[in-house]
Design a protein around this motif. Sequence first.
Motif, PDB file in Angstrom:
ATOM      1  N   THR A  52       0.948  -1.230   0.155  1.00 54.54           N
ATOM      2  CA  THR A  52      -0.011   0.017   0.193  1.00 54.54           C
ATOM      3  C   THR A  52       0.835   1.249   0.011  1.00 54.54           C
ATOM      4  OG1 THR A  52      -1.814  -1.352   1.190  1.00 54.54           O
ATOM      5  CG2 THR A  52      -1.969   1.315   1.154  1.00 54.54           C
ATOM      6  N   PHE A  53       2.058   1.288   0.757  1.00 51.51           N
ATOM      7  CA  PHE A  53       2.890   2.313   0.712  1.00 51.51           C
ATOM      8  C   PHE A  53       3.522   2.677  -0.793  1.00 51.51           C
ATOM      9  CE2 PHE A  53       7.250   3.783   1.328  1.00 51.51           C
ATOM     10  CZ  PHE A  53       7.040   5.169   1.922  1.00 51.51           C
ATOM     11  N   SER A  54       3.859   1.511  -1.316  1.00 49.53           N
ATOM     12  CA  SER A  54       4.283   1.813  -2.557  1.00 49.53           C
ATOM     13  C   SER A  54       3.478   2.268  -3.684  1.00 49.53           C
ATOM     14  CB  SER A  54       4.922   0.335  -3.094  1.00 49.53           C
ATOM     15  OG  SER A  54       5.950  -0.062  -2.411  1.00 49.53           O
ATOM     16  N   GLN A  55       2.149   1.766  -3.535  1.00 48.59           N
ATOM     17  CA  GLN A  55       1.191   2.325  -4.462  1.00 48.59           C
ATOM     18  C   GLN A  55       0.852   3.859  -4.040  1.00 48.59           C
ATOM     19  OE1 GLN A  55      -0.413   1.250  -6.862  1.00 48.59           O
ATOM     20  NE2 GLN A  55      -0.423  -1.117  -6.634  1.00 48.59           N
ATOM     21  N   CYS A  56       0.884   4.448  -2.781  1.00 51.50           N
ATOM     22  CA  CYS A  56       0.672   5.749  -2.335  1.00 51.50           C
ATOM     23  C   CYS A  56       1.832   6.562  -2.813  1.00 51.50           C
ATOM     24  CB  CYS A  56       0.749   5.633  -0.843  1.00 51.50           C
ATOM     25  SG  CYS A  56      -0.686   5.339  -0.055  1.00 51.50           S
ATOM     26  N   VAL A  57       3.176   6.236  -2.732  1.00 52.80           N
ATOM     27  CA  VAL A  57       4.482   6.679  -3.444  1.00 52.80           C
ATOM     28  C   VAL A  57       4.048   7.138  -4.820  1.00 52.80           C
ATOM     29  CG1 VAL A  57       6.850   6.732  -4.014  1.00 52.80           C
ATOM     30  CG2 VAL A  57       5.822   6.055  -1.537  1.00 52.80           C
ATOM     31  N   ARG A  58       3.407   5.679  -5.570  1.00 54.04           N
ATOM     32  CA  ARG A  58       3.485   5.941  -6.992  1.00 54.04           C
ATOM     33  C   ARG A  58       2.447   7.118  -7.533  1.00 54.04           C
ATOM     34  NH1 ARG A  58       0.798   0.860 -10.687  1.00 54.04           N
ATOM     35  NH2 ARG A  58       1.039   1.907 -12.452  1.00 54.04           N
ATOM     36  N   TYR A  59       1.204   6.873  -6.751  1.00 54.42           N
ATOM     37  CA  TYR A  59       0.314   7.983  -7.075  1.00 54.42           C
ATOM     38  C   TYR A  59       0.741   9.469  -6.581  1.00 54.42           C
ATOM     39  CZ  TYR A  59      -2.705   4.208  -8.658  1.00 54.42           C
ATOM     40  OH  TYR A  59      -3.077   3.083  -9.355  1.00 54.42           O
ATOM     41  N   LEU A  60       1.536   9.413  -5.668  1.00 50.76           N
ATOM     42  CA  LEU A  60       2.035  10.865  -5.302  1.00 50.76           C
ATOM     43  C   LEU A  60       2.934  11.303  -6.257  1.00 50.76           C
ATOM     44  CD1 LEU A  60       2.224  13.070  -3.030  1.00 50.76           C
ATOM     45  CD2 LEU A  60       3.832  11.696  -1.839  1.00 50.76           C
ATOM     46  N   ALA A  61       3.847  10.318  -6.576  1.00 50.10           N
ATOM     47  CA  ALA A  61       4.696  10.951  -7.758  1.00 50.10           C
ATOM     48  C   ALA A  61       4.148  11.438  -8.850  1.00 50.10           C
ATOM     49  CB  ALA A  61       5.883   9.743  -7.949  1.00 50.10           C
ATOM     50  N   PHE A  62       3.110  10.520  -9.426  1.00 52.16           N
ATOM     51  CA  PHE A  62       2.414  10.979 -10.470  1.00 52.16           C
ATOM     52  C   PHE A  62       1.662  12.416 -10.491  1.00 52.16           C
ATOM     53  CE2 PHE A  62      -1.927  11.205 -12.533  1.00 52.16           C
ATOM     54  CZ  PHE A  62      -1.297  11.152 -13.844  1.00 52.16           C
ATOM     55  N   PHE A  63       1.019  12.732  -9.377  1.00 52.25           N
ATOM     56  CA  PHE A  63       0.256  13.898  -9.150  1.00 52.25           C
ATOM     57  C   PHE A  63       1.418  15.236  -8.875  1.00 52.25           C
ATOM     58  CE2 PHE A  63      -3.294  11.344  -7.959  1.00 52.25           C
ATOM     59  CZ  PHE A  63      -4.035  11.741  -9.136  1.00 52.25           C
ATOM     60  N   TRP A  64       2.514  14.816  -8.217  1.00 51.75           N
ATOM     61  CA  TRP A  64       3.407  15.802  -8.002  1.00 51.75           C
ATOM     62  C   TRP A  64       3.927  16.079  -9.476  1.00 51.75           C
ATOM     63  CZ3 TRP A  64       5.541  17.216  -3.148  1.00 51.75           C
ATOM     64  CH2 TRP A  64       6.881  17.868  -3.136  1.00 51.75           C
ATOM     65  N   ASN A  65       4.559  15.278 -10.354  1.00 50.75           N
ATOM     66  CA  ASN A  65       4.897  15.857 -11.507  1.00 50.75           C
ATOM     67  C   ASN A  65       3.847  16.154 -12.426  1.00 50.75           C
ATOM     68  OD1 ASN A  65       7.938  14.718 -11.638  1.00 50.75           O
ATOM     69  ND2 ASN A  65       6.671  13.030 -10.836  1.00 50.75           N
ATOM     70  N   LEU A  67       1.439  18.437 -11.506  1.00 53.35           N
ATOM     71  CA  LEU A  67       1.648  19.729 -11.039  1.00 53.35           C
ATOM     72  C   LEU A  67       2.473  20.595 -11.710  1.00 53.35           C
ATOM     73  CD1 LEU A  67       0.597  22.111  -9.172  1.00 53.35           C
ATOM     74  CD2 LEU A  67       1.987  21.268  -7.419  1.00 53.35           C
ATOM     75  N   PHE A  68       3.691  19.827 -11.668  1.00 54.43           N
ATOM     76  CA  PHE A  68       4.929  20.894 -12.137  1.00 54.43           C
ATOM     77  C   PHE A  68       4.778  20.561 -13.968  1.00 54.43           C
ATOM     78  CE2 PHE A  68       6.599  20.137  -7.948  1.00 54.43           C
ATOM     79  CZ  PHE A  68       7.253  21.300  -7.827  1.00 54.43           C
ATOM     80  N   LEU A  69       4.192  19.626 -14.379  1.00 56.79           N
ATOM     81  CA  LEU A  69       4.095  19.596 -16.003  1.00 56.79           C
ATOM     82  C   LEU A  69       2.959  20.641 -16.090  1.00 56.79           C
ATOM     83  CD1 LEU A  69       4.016  18.411 -18.712  1.00 56.79           C
ATOM     84  CD2 LEU A  69       2.090  16.843 -17.947  1.00 56.79           C
ATOM     85  N   LEU A  70       1.914  20.840 -15.345  1.00 54.12           N
ATOM     86  CA  LEU A  70       1.207  22.036 -15.591  1.00 54.12           C
ATOM     87  C   LEU A  70       1.834  23.627 -15.416  1.00 54.12           C
ATOM     88  CD1 LEU A  70      -2.033  20.730 -13.560  1.00 54.12           C
ATOM     89  CD2 LEU A  70      -1.653  20.863 -16.203  1.00 54.12           C
ATOM     90  N   LEU A  71       2.500  23.693 -14.463  1.00 50.83           N
ATOM     91  CA  LEU A  71       3.329  24.969 -14.368  1.00 50.83           C
ATOM     92  C   LEU A  71       4.412  24.978 -15.344  1.00 50.83           C
ATOM     93  CD1 LEU A  71       4.110  24.790 -10.475  1.00 50.83           C
ATOM     94  CD2 LEU A  71       2.325  26.234 -11.556  1.00 50.83           C
ATOM     95  N   GLY A  72       4.930  24.189 -16.000  1.00 46.76           N
ATOM     96  CA  GLY A  72       6.048  24.251 -17.082  1.00 46.76           C
ATOM     97  C   GLY A  72       5.047  24.614 -18.388  1.00 46.76           C
ATOM     98  N   LEU A  73       3.971  24.022 -18.629  1.00 46.39           N
ATOM     99  CA  LEU A  73       3.102  24.226 -19.783  1.00 46.39           C
ATOM    100  C   LEU A  73       2.555  25.896 -19.592  1.00 46.39           C
ATOM    101  CD1 LEU A  73       1.030  21.089 -20.430  1.00 46.39           C
ATOM    102  CD2 LEU A  73       2.779  21.932 -21.734  1.00 46.39           C
ATOM    103  N   LEU A  74       2.236  26.381 -18.306  1.00 48.57           N
ATOM    104  CA  LEU A  74       1.964  27.623 -18.238  1.00 48.57           C
ATOM    105  C   LEU A  74       2.843  28.725 -18.504  1.00 48.57           C
ATOM    106  CD1 LEU A  74      -0.061  29.704 -17.433  1.00 48.57           C
ATOM    107  CD2 LEU A  74       0.725  29.485 -14.966  1.00 48.57           C
ATOM    108  N   LEU A 117       6.595  15.301 -17.617  1.00 45.94           N
ATOM    109  CA  LEU A 117       5.937  14.291 -18.464  1.00 45.94           C
ATOM    110  C   LEU A 117       6.498  13.040 -18.180  1.00 45.94           C
ATOM    111  CD1 LEU A 117       3.578  13.858 -20.438  1.00 45.94           C
ATOM    112  CD2 LEU A 117       5.074  14.432 -22.191  1.00 45.94           C
ATOM    113  N   ALA A 118       8.086  13.073 -18.406  1.00 45.38           N
ATOM    114  CA  ALA A 118       8.626  11.787 -18.081  1.00 45.38           C
ATOM    115  C   ALA A 118       8.213  11.019 -16.785  1.00 45.38           C
ATOM    116  CB  ALA A 118      10.180  11.788 -18.382  1.00 45.38           C
ATOM    117  N   GLY A 119       8.367  12.029 -15.678  1.00 44.77           N
ATOM    118  CA  GLY A 119       8.122  11.505 -14.230  1.00 44.77           C
ATOM    119  C   GLY A 119       6.667  10.924 -14.317  1.00 44.77           C
ATOM    120  N   CYS A 120       5.842  11.800 -14.998  1.00 43.41           N
ATOM    121  CA  CYS A 120       4.304  11.340 -14.751  1.00 43.41           C
ATOM    122  C   CYS A 120       4.076   9.781 -15.268  1.00 43.41           C
ATOM    123  CB  CYS A 120       3.529  12.295 -15.636  1.00 43.41           C
ATOM    124  SG  CYS A 120       3.234  13.842 -14.398  1.00 43.41           S
ATOM    125  N   LEU A 121       4.583   9.851 -16.700  1.00 47.25           N
ATOM    126  CA  LEU A 121       4.195   8.738 -17.362  1.00 47.25           C
ATOM    127  C   LEU A 121       5.138   7.469 -16.735  1.00 47.25           C
ATOM    128  CD1 LEU A 121       4.403   9.576 -21.428  1.00 47.25           C
ATOM    129  CD2 LEU A 121       2.608   9.100 -19.809  1.00 47.25           C
TER     130      LEU A 121
END
Length: 307
Positions: A52-65, A67-74, A117-121
């Motif tokens: 469960t911890f690994s799954q949480c880290v995975r989804y946290l990393a996805f949403f973390w990246n 956010l920065f993907l949206l900032l980069g696109l902005l 984007l690389a981090g998200c995917l």
Amino acid sequence: QAAPLSTQASRLVELPYSSSDEDDPSLAGDPDLPTAEQDPGTWCPVLHKPSTFSQCVRYLAFFWNLLFLLLGLLALAVGVWGLLAKESLGGERLAPLGSDPMLLFVLVGLGASAVSLAGCLGALRSSPCLLRFFVGALLAFAGLEVLGGLLLLAVRQRLRDALRDALLLCLLRYQDEPDLRFLVDEVQRGLRCCGLGSYRDWETNPYFNCSAPGVQACSVPASCCLDPWQNGTVTNTQCAFGVLRLGDLAASSIVHLGGCVAQLSTWLHGQAGGILAGATVLVLVEAAAALMALKILGDIAPSRAGG
């Protein structure tokens, strides 16, 4: 001949029902072979299920990246909009495109978007290749930041001269570059200063020089005025007309006499703590993203090994 024909027919009938297949030990299970080769069910073992911890880290990393993907696109959108608004991408403006400040937004936006984007995917698809690229890019950015900080510390004595040269370039190209004009006006209004060392530095500008043919001759920008506003809402663009013809005493009642180099240096020294805190937060953000990517990579390795 009838006897051989009947003998051959009897052999053909007996072949499908021969018991030799049952007696052939090569077709039966060999006790010496591994269990995985005897039991087809073991050919596709169940993959290691992440915790469960690994799954949480995975989804946290996805949403973390994300956010920065949206900032980069902005940032990328702001840079492209700035270039298009000034027609910098047109054929007539290709020459000064490399010195356009909006190009910095485009480059930063592209870099941040590609890495995020690389981090998200990589986090979403558990791709080792994308995650390794993401971690490598973060390490490269961190190395460049550390190198830049060390260079700033090494040449901090020359920063004042470099700052003066940059402001002088802005002063000379004030009327030619809208971005520089906006930057200079904001600095002069915010720091309540005018020119580099004094307000008379504007005489070096070809438009404000007293020998210029335009209406702005012997003037300074409106951002130098003590009160640059008309009725408190609209900028009075003529508040500093002819101020260079006046003496310092008369000009002091209209514009700020002090230059911006000393004011800006004082302001930067006062903001040193904030700059250091911002750099620390940036390093911590990059470190957190890299640790999450490494955790996902560590979870992928046992799964691949078990598969």
